[in-house]
Design a protein around this motif. Structure first.
Motif, PDB file in Angstrom:
ATOM      1  N   LEU A  14       0.852  -1.196   0.000  1.00 11.30           N
ATOM      2  CA  LEU A  14       0.000   0.000   0.000  1.00 11.30           C
ATOM      3  C   LEU A  14       0.886   1.243   0.000  1.00 11.30           C
ATOM      4  CD1 LEU A  14      -2.868   1.108   0.005  1.00 11.30           C
ATOM      5  CD2 LEU A  14      -2.849   0.948   2.495  1.00 11.30           C
ATOM      6  N   LEU A  15       1.453   1.529  -1.147  1.00 12.99           N
ATOM      7  CA  LEU A  15       2.362   2.660  -1.305  1.00 12.99           C
ATOM      8  C   LEU A  15       1.572   3.944  -1.546  1.00 12.99           C
ATOM      9  CD1 LEU A  15       4.988   0.912  -3.602  1.00 12.99           C
ATOM     10  CD2 LEU A  15       5.017   1.156  -1.098  1.00 12.99           C
ATOM     11  N   PRO A  16       2.194   5.124  -1.378  1.00  6.35           N
ATOM     12  CA  PRO A  16       1.489   6.382  -1.650  1.00  6.35           C
ATOM     13  C   PRO A  16       0.843   6.371  -3.034  1.00  6.35           C
ATOM     14  CG  PRO A  16       3.547   6.835  -0.555  1.00  6.35           C
ATOM     15  CD  PRO A  16       3.557   5.352  -0.879  1.00  6.35           C
ATOM     16  N   GLY A  17      -0.410   6.812  -3.072  1.00  7.18           N
ATOM     17  CA  GLY A  17      -1.157   6.832  -4.319  1.00  7.18           C
ATOM     18  C   GLY A  17      -1.878   5.543  -4.636  1.00  7.18           C
ATOM     19  N   GLU A  18      -1.838   4.573  -3.712  1.00  5.75           N
ATOM     20  CA  GLU A  18      -2.493   3.290  -3.942  1.00  5.75           C
ATOM     21  C   GLU A  18      -3.642   3.076  -2.959  1.00  5.75           C
ATOM     22  OE1 GLU A  18       1.228   0.718  -5.746  1.00  5.75           O
ATOM     23  OE2 GLU A  18       0.624   0.344  -3.671  1.00  5.75           O
ATOM     24  N   MET A  19      -4.486   2.105  -3.275  1.00 12.46           N
ATOM     25  CA  MET A  19      -5.567   1.701  -2.385  1.00 12.46           C
ATOM     26  C   MET A  19      -5.634   0.185  -2.345  1.00 12.46           C
ATOM     27  SD  MET A  19      -9.049   2.371  -4.515  1.00 12.46           S
ATOM     28  CE  MET A  19      -9.280   1.643  -6.132  1.00 12.46           C
ATOM     29  N   ARG A  20      -6.155  -0.341  -1.240  1.00  7.63           N
ATOM     30  CA  ARG A  20      -6.345  -1.785  -1.079  1.00  7.63           C
ATOM     31  C   ARG A  20      -7.679  -2.018  -0.389  1.00  7.63           C
ATOM     32  NH1 ARG A  20      -3.156  -1.745  -4.314  1.00  7.63           N
ATOM     33  NH2 ARG A  20      -1.069  -2.590  -4.381  1.00  7.63           N
ATOM     34  N   THR A  21      -8.280  -3.150  -0.688  1.00 12.67           N
ATOM     35  CA  THR A  21      -9.577  -3.482  -0.104  1.00 12.67           C
ATOM     36  C   THR A  21      -9.471  -4.678   0.818  1.00 12.67           C
ATOM     37  OG1 THR A  21     -10.145  -4.893  -1.974  1.00 12.67           O
ATOM     38  CG2 THR A  21     -10.847  -2.578  -2.085  1.00 12.67           C
ATOM     39  N   GLY A  22     -10.441  -4.767   1.711  1.00  8.69           N
ATOM     40  CA  GLY A  22     -10.542  -5.892   2.624  1.00  8.69           C
ATOM     41  C   GLY A  22     -11.939  -5.913   3.217  1.00  8.69           C
ATOM     42  N   PHE A  23     -12.130  -6.768   4.212  1.00 14.47           N
ATOM     43  CA  PHE A  23     -13.420  -6.897   4.872  1.00 14.47           C
ATOM     44  C   PHE A  23     -13.232  -6.929   6.371  1.00 14.47           C
ATOM     45  CE2 PHE A  23     -14.158  -8.553   0.660  1.00 14.47           C
ATOM     46  CZ  PHE A  23     -15.401  -8.044   0.345  1.00 14.47           C
ATOM     47  N   ASP A  24     -14.171  -6.309   7.087  1.00 12.49           N
ATOM     48  CA  ASP A  24     -14.169  -6.427   8.535  1.00 12.49           C
ATOM     49  C   ASP A  24     -14.564  -7.859   8.868  1.00 12.49           C
ATOM     50  OD1 ASP A  24     -15.707  -6.382  11.237  1.00 12.49           O
ATOM     51  OD2 ASP A  24     -14.469  -4.581  11.247  1.00 12.49           O
ATOM     52  N   GLU A  25     -13.736  -8.533   9.632  1.00  9.34           N
ATOM     53  CA  GLU A  25     -13.960  -9.949   9.920  1.00  9.34           C
ATOM     54  C   GLU A  25     -15.162 -10.195  10.830  1.00  9.34           C
ATOM     55  OE1 GLU A  25     -10.249 -11.480  11.360  1.00  9.34           O
ATOM     56  OE2 GLU A  25      -9.208 -10.897   9.530  1.00  9.34           O
ATOM     57  N   VAL A  26     -15.619  -9.170  11.537  1.00 12.97           N
ATOM     58  CA  VAL A  26     -16.759  -9.332  12.442  1.00 12.97           C
ATOM     59  C   VAL A  26     -18.066  -8.948  11.752  1.00 12.97           C
ATOM     60  CG1 VAL A  26     -17.784  -8.579  14.621  1.00 12.97           C
ATOM     61  CG2 VAL A  26     -15.318  -8.971  14.471  1.00 12.97           C
ATOM     62  N   THR A  27     -18.107  -7.763  11.154  1.00 11.85           N
ATOM     63  CA  THR A  27     -19.357  -7.263  10.565  1.00 11.85           C
ATOM     64  C   THR A  27     -19.509  -7.620   9.090  1.00 11.85           C
ATOM     65  OG1 THR A  27     -18.450  -5.126   9.875  1.00 11.85           O
ATOM     66  CG2 THR A  27     -19.324  -5.297  12.144  1.00 11.85           C
ATOM     67  N   GLY A  28     -18.406  -7.962   8.424  1.00 11.96           N
ATOM     68  CA  GLY A  28     -18.457  -8.256   6.997  1.00 11.96           C
ATOM     69  C   GLY A  28     -18.444  -7.027   6.112  1.00 11.96           C
ATOM     70  N   ALA A  29     -18.328  -5.836   6.721  1.00 10.96           N
ATOM     71  CA  ALA A  29     -18.317  -4.600   5.935  1.00 10.96           C
ATOM     72  C   ALA A  29     -17.098  -4.556   5.020  1.00 10.96           C
ATOM     73  CB  ALA A  29     -18.307  -3.384   6.862  1.00 10.96           C
ATOM     74  N   ALA A  30     -17.327  -4.130   3.789  1.00 12.99           N
ATOM     75  CA  ALA A  30     -16.229  -3.931   2.852  1.00 12.99           C
ATOM     76  C   ALA A  30     -15.487  -2.656   3.234  1.00 12.99           C
ATOM     77  CB  ALA A  30     -16.758  -3.833   1.432  1.00 12.99           C
ATOM     78  N   ILE A  31     -14.164  -2.720   3.217  1.00 12.71           N
ATOM     79  CA  ILE A  31     -13.312  -1.593   3.605  1.00 12.71           C
ATOM     80  C   ILE A  31     -12.330  -1.316   2.476  1.00 12.71           C
ATOM     81  CG2 ILE A  31     -11.551  -0.777   5.237  1.00 12.71           C
ATOM     82  CD1 ILE A  31     -12.805  -2.639   7.327  1.00 12.71           C
ATOM     83  N   VAL A  32     -12.125  -0.036   2.182  1.00 10.43           N
ATOM     84  CA  VAL A  32     -11.080   0.364   1.245  1.00 10.43           C
ATOM     85  C   VAL A  32     -10.151   1.317   1.979  1.00 10.43           C
ATOM     86  CG1 VAL A  32     -12.521   2.192   0.211  1.00 10.43           C
ATOM     87  CG2 VAL A  32     -10.545   1.305  -1.050  1.00 10.43           C
ATOM     88  N   VAL A  33      -8.845   1.054   1.898  1.00 10.58           N
ATOM     89  CA  VAL A  33      -7.839   1.881   2.550  1.00 10.58           C
ATOM     90  C   VAL A  33      -7.030   2.576   1.468  1.00 10.58           C
ATOM     91  CG1 VAL A  33      -5.867   1.935   4.121  1.00 10.58           C
ATOM     92  CG2 VAL A  33      -7.733   0.315   4.527  1.00 10.58           C
ATOM     93  N   PHE A  34      -6.862   3.888   1.629  1.00  8.19           N
ATOM     94  CA  PHE A  34      -6.135   4.720   0.674  1.00  8.19           C
ATOM     95  C   PHE A  34      -4.860   5.243   1.318  1.00  8.19           C
ATOM     96  CE2 PHE A  34     -10.676   5.173  -0.046  1.00  8.19           C
ATOM     97  CZ  PHE A  34     -10.801   4.992  -1.413  1.00  8.19           C
ATOM     98  N   ASN A  35      -3.786   5.330   0.546  1.00  6.09           N
ATOM     99  CA  ASN A  35      -2.548   5.940   0.998  1.00  6.09           C
ATOM    100  C   ASN A  35      -2.400   7.271   0.266  1.00  6.09           C
ATOM    101  OD1 ASN A  35       0.124   6.764   1.418  1.00  6.09           O
ATOM    102  ND2 ASN A  35       0.862   4.674   1.568  1.00  6.09           N
ATOM    103  N   ILE A  36      -2.567   8.358   1.008  1.00 10.61           N
ATOM    104  CA  ILE A  36      -2.418   9.707   0.455  1.00 10.61           C
ATOM    105  C   ILE A  36      -1.140  10.293   1.034  1.00 10.61           C
ATOM    106  CG2 ILE A  36      -3.447  11.997   0.198  1.00 10.61           C
ATOM    107  CD1 ILE A  36      -5.171   9.844  -1.055  1.00 10.61           C
ATOM    108  N   ASP A  37      -0.074  10.305   0.252  1.00  9.80           N
ATOM    109  CA  ASP A  37       1.218  10.864   0.671  1.00  9.80           C
ATOM    110  C   ASP A  37       1.700  10.287   2.001  1.00  9.80           C
ATOM    111  OD1 ASP A  37       1.440  12.479  -1.611  1.00  9.80           O
ATOM    112  OD2 ASP A  37       0.249  14.069  -0.686  1.00  9.80           O
ATOM    113  N   GLY A  38       1.476   8.996   2.215  1.00 13.11           N
ATOM    114  CA  GLY A  38       1.962   8.335   3.419  1.00 13.11           C
ATOM    115  C   GLY A  38       0.977   8.309   4.575  1.00 13.11           C
ATOM    116  N   THR A  39      -0.149   8.997   4.452  1.00 11.15           N
ATOM    117  CA  THR A  39      -1.187   8.952   5.476  1.00 11.15           C
ATOM    118  C   THR A  39      -2.290   8.020   4.998  1.00 11.15           C
ATOM    119  OG1 THR A  39      -0.698  11.214   6.157  1.00 11.15           O
ATOM    120  CG2 THR A  39      -2.817  10.314   6.840  1.00 11.15           C
TER     121      THR A  39
END
Length: 111
Positions: A14-39
């Motif tokens: 998950l480098l700057p400018g990238e996104m990755r997806t996953g799921f909350d293992e308890v609720t099943g909610a889809a999650i997308v994580v973004f890397n904006i300049d290291g944050t």
């Protein structure tokens, strides 16, 4: 009870400018994580206008810190989840994100 953290990906994937997806293992909610300049920012991976994945297509703009739902063009601020234009009027859920043991973790902490 504090919700459990769910593994999204190794930090090396998950480098700057990238996104990755996953799921909350308890609720099943889809999650997308973004890397904006290291944050890292995590949102529910679902447009608030239509049940469609924000991670689908090519709507992520790291420079503007926004993501567009490619289904109808609604755009959201990645840092806050708030809609930036119609047809969405409701924000998407924001989730906490942490880096631990060379991994990126998030969780659906809604009640």
């Amino acid at each position: 009870m504090i919700p459990a953290w769910s593994f999204i990906c190794p930090t090396s994937e998950l480098l700057p400018g990238e996104m990755r997806t996953g799921f909350d293992e308890v609720t099943g909610a889809a999650i997308v994580v973004f890397n904006i300049d290291g944050t890292l920012y995590a949102l529910e991976d679902q447009c608030s206008h239509e049940e469609f994945a924000l991670s689908a297509g090519d709507g992520f703009d790291a420079g503007a810190a926004s993501v567009e739902c490619v289904l109808h063009g609604a755009r959201f601020d990645i840092r806050t989840g708030r809609p930036l234009c119609a047809p969405a009027y409701e924000p998407v859920a924001r989730f906490p994100v942490k880096v631990e043991n060379d991994g990126v973790w998030s969780r659906d902490d809604r009640d």
